[in-house]
Design a protein around this motif. Structure first.
Motif, PDB file in Angstrom:
ATOM      1  N   ALA A 118     -33.595  -9.039   7.238  1.00  0.00           N
ATOM      2  CA  ALA A 118     -33.003  -7.969   6.435  1.00  0.00           C
ATOM      3  C   ALA A 118     -31.503  -7.872   6.680  1.00  0.00           C
ATOM      4  N   ALA A 119     -31.095  -8.024   7.941  1.00  0.00           N
ATOM      5  CA  ALA A 119     -29.670  -7.960   8.262  1.00  0.00           C
ATOM      6  C   ALA A 119     -28.907  -9.095   7.594  1.00  0.00           C
ATOM      7  N   ALA A 120     -29.489 -10.283   7.562  1.00  0.00           N
ATOM      8  CA  ALA A 120     -28.830 -11.416   6.908  1.00  0.00           C
ATOM      9  C   ALA A 120     -28.643 -11.146   5.422  1.00  0.00           C
ATOM     10  N   PHE A 121     -29.649 -10.585   4.793  1.00  0.00           N
ATOM     11  CA  PHE A 121     -29.522 -10.252   3.373  1.00  0.00           C
ATOM     12  C   PHE A 121     -28.444  -9.190   3.157  1.00  0.00           C
ATOM     13  N   LEU A 122     -28.479  -8.120   3.963  1.00  0.00           N
ATOM     14  CA  LEU A 122     -27.525  -7.031   3.785  1.00  0.00           C
ATOM     15  C   LEU A 122     -26.088  -7.483   4.035  1.00  0.00           C
ATOM     16  N   ALA A 123     -25.916  -8.476   4.905  1.00  0.00           N
ATOM     17  CA  ALA A 123     -24.577  -8.975   5.199  1.00  0.00           C
ATOM     18  C   ALA A 123     -24.084  -9.967   4.159  1.00  0.00           C
ATOM     19  N   SER A 124     -24.977 -10.418   3.284  1.00  0.00           N
ATOM     20  CA  SER A 124     -24.624 -11.461   2.325  1.00  0.00           C
ATOM     21  C   SER A 124     -24.066 -10.873   1.027  1.00  0.00           C
ATOM     22  N   ASP A 125     -23.506 -11.755   0.216  1.00  0.00           N
ATOM     23  CA  ASP A 125     -22.963 -11.325  -1.072  1.00  0.00           C
ATOM     24  C   ASP A 125     -24.058 -10.891  -2.040  1.00  0.00           C
ATOM     25  N   LEU A 126     -25.311 -11.233  -1.758  1.00  0.00           N
ATOM     26  CA  LEU A 126     -26.410 -10.774  -2.610  1.00  0.00           C
ATOM     27  C   LEU A 126     -26.566  -9.254  -2.554  1.00  0.00           C
ATOM     28  N   ALA A 127     -26.046  -8.635  -1.492  1.00  0.00           N
ATOM     29  CA  ALA A 127     -26.176  -7.185  -1.320  1.00  0.00           C
ATOM     30  C   ALA A 127     -24.865  -6.465  -1.589  1.00  0.00           C
ATOM     31  N   LYS A 128     -24.000  -7.060  -2.396  1.00  0.00           N
ATOM     32  CA  LYS A 128     -22.674  -6.477  -2.613  1.00  0.00           C
ATOM     33  C   LYS A 128     -22.704  -5.072  -3.205  1.00  0.00           C
ATOM     34  N   GLY A 129     -23.813  -4.711  -3.847  1.00  0.00           N
ATOM     35  CA  GLY A 129     -23.904  -3.369  -4.413  1.00  0.00           C
ATOM     36  C   GLY A 129     -24.355  -2.311  -3.429  1.00  0.00           C
ATOM     37  N   LEU A 130     -24.601  -2.702  -2.178  1.00  0.00           N
ATOM     38  CA  LEU A 130     -25.125  -1.763  -1.186  1.00  0.00           C
ATOM     39  C   LEU A 130     -24.051  -1.369  -0.186  1.00  0.00           C
ATOM     40  N   THR A 131     -23.738  -0.090  -0.153  1.00  0.00           N
ATOM     41  CA  THR A 131     -22.857   0.463   0.870  1.00  0.00           C
ATOM     42  C   THR A 131     -23.108   1.963   0.964  1.00  0.00           C
ATOM     43  N   GLY A 132     -22.759   2.526   2.104  1.00  0.00           N
ATOM     44  CA  GLY A 132     -22.953   3.962   2.293  1.00  0.00           C
ATOM     45  C   GLY A 132     -24.410   4.367   2.267  1.00  0.00           C
ATOM     46  N   THR A 133     -25.301   3.451   2.632  1.00  0.00           N
ATOM     47  CA  THR A 133     -26.729   3.725   2.588  1.00  0.00           C
ATOM     48  C   THR A 133     -27.387   3.246   3.869  1.00  0.00           C
ATOM     49  N   ILE A 134     -28.616   3.707   4.070  1.00  0.00           N
ATOM     50  CA  ILE A 134     -29.388   3.304   5.240  1.00  0.00           C
ATOM     51  C   ILE A 134     -30.608   2.534   4.754  1.00  0.00           C
ATOM     52  N   ALA A 135     -30.738   1.280   5.153  1.00  0.00           N
ATOM     53  CA  ALA A 135     -31.894   0.473   4.777  1.00  0.00           C
ATOM     54  C   ALA A 135     -33.093   0.927   5.602  1.00  0.00           C
ATOM     55  N   ASN A 136     -34.135   1.374   4.923  1.00  0.00           N
ATOM     56  CA  ASN A 136     -35.326   1.901   5.586  1.00  0.00           C
ATOM     57  C   ASN A 136     -36.237   0.755   5.986  1.00  0.00           C
ATOM     58  N   LEU A 137     -36.167   0.346   7.248  1.00  0.00           N
ATOM     59  CA  LEU A 137     -36.981  -0.754   7.772  1.00  0.00           C
ATOM     60  C   LEU A 137     -38.051  -0.230   8.712  1.00  0.00           C
ATOM     61  N   THR A 138     -38.610   0.929   8.387  1.00  0.00           N
ATOM     62  CA  THR A 138     -39.623   1.528   9.245  1.00  0.00           C
ATOM     63  C   THR A 138     -41.032   1.146   8.822  1.00  0.00           C
ATOM     64  N   ALA A 139     -41.176   0.195   7.890  1.00  0.00           N
ATOM     65  CA  ALA A 139     -42.483  -0.236   7.373  1.00  0.00           C
ATOM     66  C   ALA A 139     -43.254   0.936   6.770  1.00  0.00           C
ATOM     67  N   GLY A 140     -42.489   1.908   6.253  1.00  0.00           N
ATOM     68  CA  GLY A 140     -43.132   3.036   5.581  1.00  0.00           C
ATOM     69  C   GLY A 140     -43.450   4.198   6.507  1.00  0.00           C
ATOM     70  N   ALA A 141     -43.132   4.080   7.816  1.00  0.00           N
ATOM     71  CA  ALA A 141     -43.381   5.188   8.728  1.00  0.00           C
ATOM     72  C   ALA A 141     -42.525   6.396   8.357  1.00  0.00           C
ATOM     73  N   VAL A 142     -41.345   6.135   7.812  1.00  0.00           N
ATOM     74  CA  VAL A 142     -40.491   7.184   7.264  1.00  0.00           C
ATOM     75  C   VAL A 142     -40.379   6.921   5.779  1.00  0.00           C
ATOM     76  N   VAL A 143     -40.733   7.910   4.960  1.00  0.00           N
ATOM     77  CA  VAL A 143     -40.685   7.762   3.509  1.00  0.00           C
ATOM     78  C   VAL A 143     -39.478   8.545   2.985  1.00  0.00           C
ATOM     79  N   ASP A 144     -38.567   7.841   2.343  1.00  0.00           N
ATOM     80  CA  ASP A 144     -37.373   8.489   1.771  1.00  0.00           C
ATOM     81  C   ASP A 144     -37.677   9.030   0.376  1.00  0.00           C
TER      82      ASP A 144
END
Length: 267
Positions: free
Chosen positions: A241-267
């Motif tokens: 997930a970190a590799a994706f978020l650091a890549s240009d494929l995720a250029k539209g993502l900023t100021g957000t928190i990626a929820n990697l809790t496997a659904g333990a926390v539901v946003d």
């Protein structure tokens, strides 16, 4: 090769999560700089990266020391070029879980909050000042699920994570016009991080298990559970997930928190 040609620094690069992130970055083509407090742990991760045909640079750095981090980033840039990615996965052996807040002293409550916020502020700030010249870059940090959902007897770590997430959002607003993205990764408990004997994570959870009067393995199973997906989160999943978020494929993502809790926390 999501990160081909990128230069990345991983603070806490000798730990379970930081090491996995560094290996994933190298696998995807990045030049990786590993920074941490224990040279032997950094060297072990660098050897794993070398075994896969890549190279990692290592250096002992106190990620709570502003001047040390500034100097390290400058040396990394001099060695391999402008720093494109900065990740903070630093673990700090302060504070405990399994204690009610009202039984804590002021230092027991505040020290973890101050330490985690300090290291994220120091590394993000130093990296951002460097990235401003290139007008691009990505800054990543990690936080626990308690930053979003309170959990009794989890100590002050939820407050520490919530403060770091708030800083992530504000930095994103301030740095976005200069092309710099800031994203957090909210992680559920990862049993793998406690496998290493003598690690601060294992020690913290061992003390918590003793206070709560439950077997250590039972506590590990519980902290890694709670979501609808089967099995606990793994460091490999975090790294991918970190590799994706650091890549240009995720250029539209900023100021957000990626929820990697496997659904333990539901946003």
């Amino acid at each position: 090769m999501l990160l081909n040609g990128k230069n990345a620094i991983v603070y806490g690069g000798g730990g379970a999560i930081g090491g996995a992130v560094a290996r994933a970055f190298a696998h995807h083509g990045a030049t990786v700089h590993l920074a941490g407090r224990t040279q032997a742990k950094l060297d072990a991760v660098a050897a794993q990266i070398a075994a896969e045909g890549s190279t990692a640079h290592t250096e002992q750095v106190d990620a709570l020391d502003e001047q040390a981090v500034e100097r390290h980033i400058a040396r990394a840039a001099d060695r391999t070029g402008p720093v494109d990615i900065c990740v903070n996965t630093v673990g700090i052996d302060v504070g405990d879980q399994g204690m009610p807040l009202v039984s804590m002293s002021v230092p027991e409550f505040l020290d973890p909050v101050t330490a985690y916020l300090r290291t994220n502020f120091v590394t993000a700030g130093a990296a951002a000042r460097h990235m401003l010249d290139a007008r691009e870059g990505v800054i990543l940090s990690v936080s626990p699920p308690m930053a979003r959902v309170p959990v009794a007897l989890s100590g002050p770590f939820g407050m520490a994570g919530a403060a770091s997430e708030a800083m992530c959002r504000q930095l994103a607003m301030e740095l976005g016009p200069s092309g710099i993205r800031v994203v957090g990764l909210r992680l559920n408990g990862i049993p793998e991080t406690a496998e290493r004997l003598g690690s601060h994570t294992r020690g913290m959870w061992e003390r918590a298990a003793e206070r709560l009067g439950v077997p250590f393995q039972q506590l590990l199973d519980e902290v890694g559970a709670g979501g609808p997906l089967p099995g606990p989160l793994t460091v490999r999943q975090v790294a991918d997930a970190a590799a994706f978020l650091a890549s240009d494929l995720a250029k539209g993502l900023t100021g957000t928190i990626a929820n990697l809790t496997a659904g333990a926390v539901v946003d």
